[in-house]
Design a protein around this motif. Structure first.
Motif, PDB file in Angstrom:
ATOM      1  N   UNK A 145       0.824  -1.205   0.000  1.00 16.36           N
ATOM      2  CA  UNK A 145       0.000   0.000   0.000  1.00 16.36           C
ATOM      3  C   UNK A 145       0.860   1.259   0.000  1.00 16.36           C
ATOM      4  N   UNK A 146       1.981   1.201   0.699  1.00 16.56           N
ATOM      5  CA  UNK A 146       2.888   2.347   0.711  1.00 16.56           C
ATOM      6  C   UNK A 146       3.476   2.594  -0.668  1.00 16.56           C
TER       7      UNK A 146
ATOM      8  N   UNK B 195       3.070   5.962  -2.837  1.00 18.86           N
ATOM      9  CA  UNK B 195       4.253   6.745  -3.223  1.00 18.86           C
ATOM     10  C   UNK B 195       4.493   6.718  -4.730  1.00 18.86           C
ATOM     11  N   UNK B 196       4.153   5.615  -5.376  1.00 14.75           N
ATOM     12  CA  UNK B 196       4.408   5.497  -6.813  1.00 14.75           C
ATOM     13  C   UNK B 196       3.190   5.756  -7.678  1.00 14.75           C
TER      14      UNK B 196
ATOM     15  N   UNK C 147      11.032  -7.781 -13.581  1.00 11.93           N
ATOM     16  CA  UNK C 147      12.412  -7.884 -14.065  1.00 11.93           C
ATOM     17  C   UNK C 147      13.399  -7.204 -13.125  1.00 11.93           C
ATOM     18  N   UNK C 148      12.934  -6.242 -12.339  1.00  6.98           N
ATOM     19  CA  UNK C 148      13.792  -5.561 -11.373  1.00  6.98           C
ATOM     20  C   UNK C 148      13.551  -6.056  -9.945  1.00  6.98           C
ATOM     21  N   UNK C 149      12.847  -7.166  -9.799  1.00  6.34           N
ATOM     22  CA  UNK C 149      12.566  -7.790  -8.507  1.00  6.34           C
ATOM     23  C   UNK C 149      11.837  -6.849  -7.553  1.00  6.34           C
ATOM     24  N   UNK C 150      10.977  -5.971  -8.098  1.00  6.09           N
ATOM     25  CA  UNK C 150      10.126  -5.110  -7.272  1.00  6.09           C
ATOM     26  C   UNK C 150       8.786  -5.818  -7.084  1.00  6.09           C
ATOM     27  N   UNK C 151       8.803  -6.803  -6.191  1.00  7.91           N
ATOM     28  CA  UNK C 151       7.591  -7.596  -5.970  1.00  7.91           C
ATOM     29  C   UNK C 151       6.454  -6.756  -5.430  1.00  7.91           C
ATOM     30  N   UNK C 152       6.775  -5.712  -4.660  1.00  6.15           N
ATOM     31  CA  UNK C 152       5.716  -4.850  -4.137  1.00  6.15           C
ATOM     32  C   UNK C 152       4.952  -4.171  -5.266  1.00  6.15           C
TER      33      UNK C 152
END
Length: 251
Positions: free
Chosen positions: A40-41, A45-46, A209-214
């Protein structure tokens, strides 16, 4: 009724709380399985970065849904009014559903390039089948005694369809529309994997691809929200139309 409507929300909140506790207690790395609070954060933020992708998927889903559902409904009407054609085409429609869209997508890119056309075709194909089958089933479920009564009254084939069969099939048509509406978002995401510049599918690909699972979970949550939103809009339209149709019949 209010408490009954809140039950799914309470269950969802409970699942999120359990999810949060499990992640915190086990110490799972954030890149592997992030906690809901982190998801959620990141979504907050994004938001500015994600917003263009959301709009692109929303636009693509709506266009594909309108084309696929409209084509499916027209096809169902034609097949219903022409039984001979229906018996010839309907088995082919069933067979076409055995071809996975993810397999057909590369062929569409080869045939139509990387533009908007193959993406819309993918979504339209996903939406086409549910509304076609649901509409045909609805037409078949018209009460035989009512059809016999209208035939005895001298109704033409067009009057029989517009005055009886189509109104009788309205609930089935809306059932197909609700399924197609939820499938349209999934179809849009799949189509965006073909090479789009914007969209939730592109956002998910870059995030994984950048391992940003969030960020991947942010995309998944928004796919669910869009699907529920489309479903709710179709359901609201169904209540309004069916209720108005029922009142008109009473009068």
């Amino acid at each position: 009724m209010i408490l009954k409507g809140w039950r799914p929300v309470l269950v969802l909140l409970l699942l999120l709380i359990v999810w949060e506790l499990i992640v915190k207690q086990t110490g799972v790395p954030d890149w592997l399985f992030p906690a809901p609070s982190q998801i959620f954060q990141e979504g907050w933020n994004g938001w500015e970065q994600f917003y263009p992708h959301l709009l692109a998927t929303l636009k693509l889903s709506l266009i594909g849904f309108l084309i696929g559902s409209g084509t499916g409904l027209i096809t169902a009407i034609i097949l219903h009014l022409l039984p001979g054609l229906r018996d010839s085409i309907y088995p082919l429609l069933i067979l076409s559903q055995n071809i996975p869209i993810i397999v057909l997508a590369p062929l569409l890119v080869i045939w139509f390039g990387f533009g908007l056309m193959p993406k819309i075709i993918v979504i339209a194909l996903v939406c086409f089948f549910p509304i076609t089958v649901a509409s045909l089933d609805g037409f078949k479920q018209t009460a035989p005694e009512l059809k016999h009564y209208m035939n005895m009254a001298g109704a033409s084939k067009s009057q029989l369809f517009w005055k009886l069969e189509l109104p009788y099939a309205t609930p089935s048509i809306f059932s197909g529309l609700k399924i197609s509406a939820t499938y349209s978002v999934m179809g849009a995401v799949i189509s965006e994997w073909l090479g789009a510049k914007h969209g939730i599918g592109v956002y998910m690909t870059l995030a994984s691809s950048s391992f940003r699972t969030d960020r991947v979970f942010v995309a998944i949550f928004w796919i669910m929200i869009l699907s529920l939103l489309f479903f709710g809009l179709i359901k609201a339209a169904e209540r309004t139309l069916v209720r108005g149709q029922f009142k008109g019949e009473i009068k």
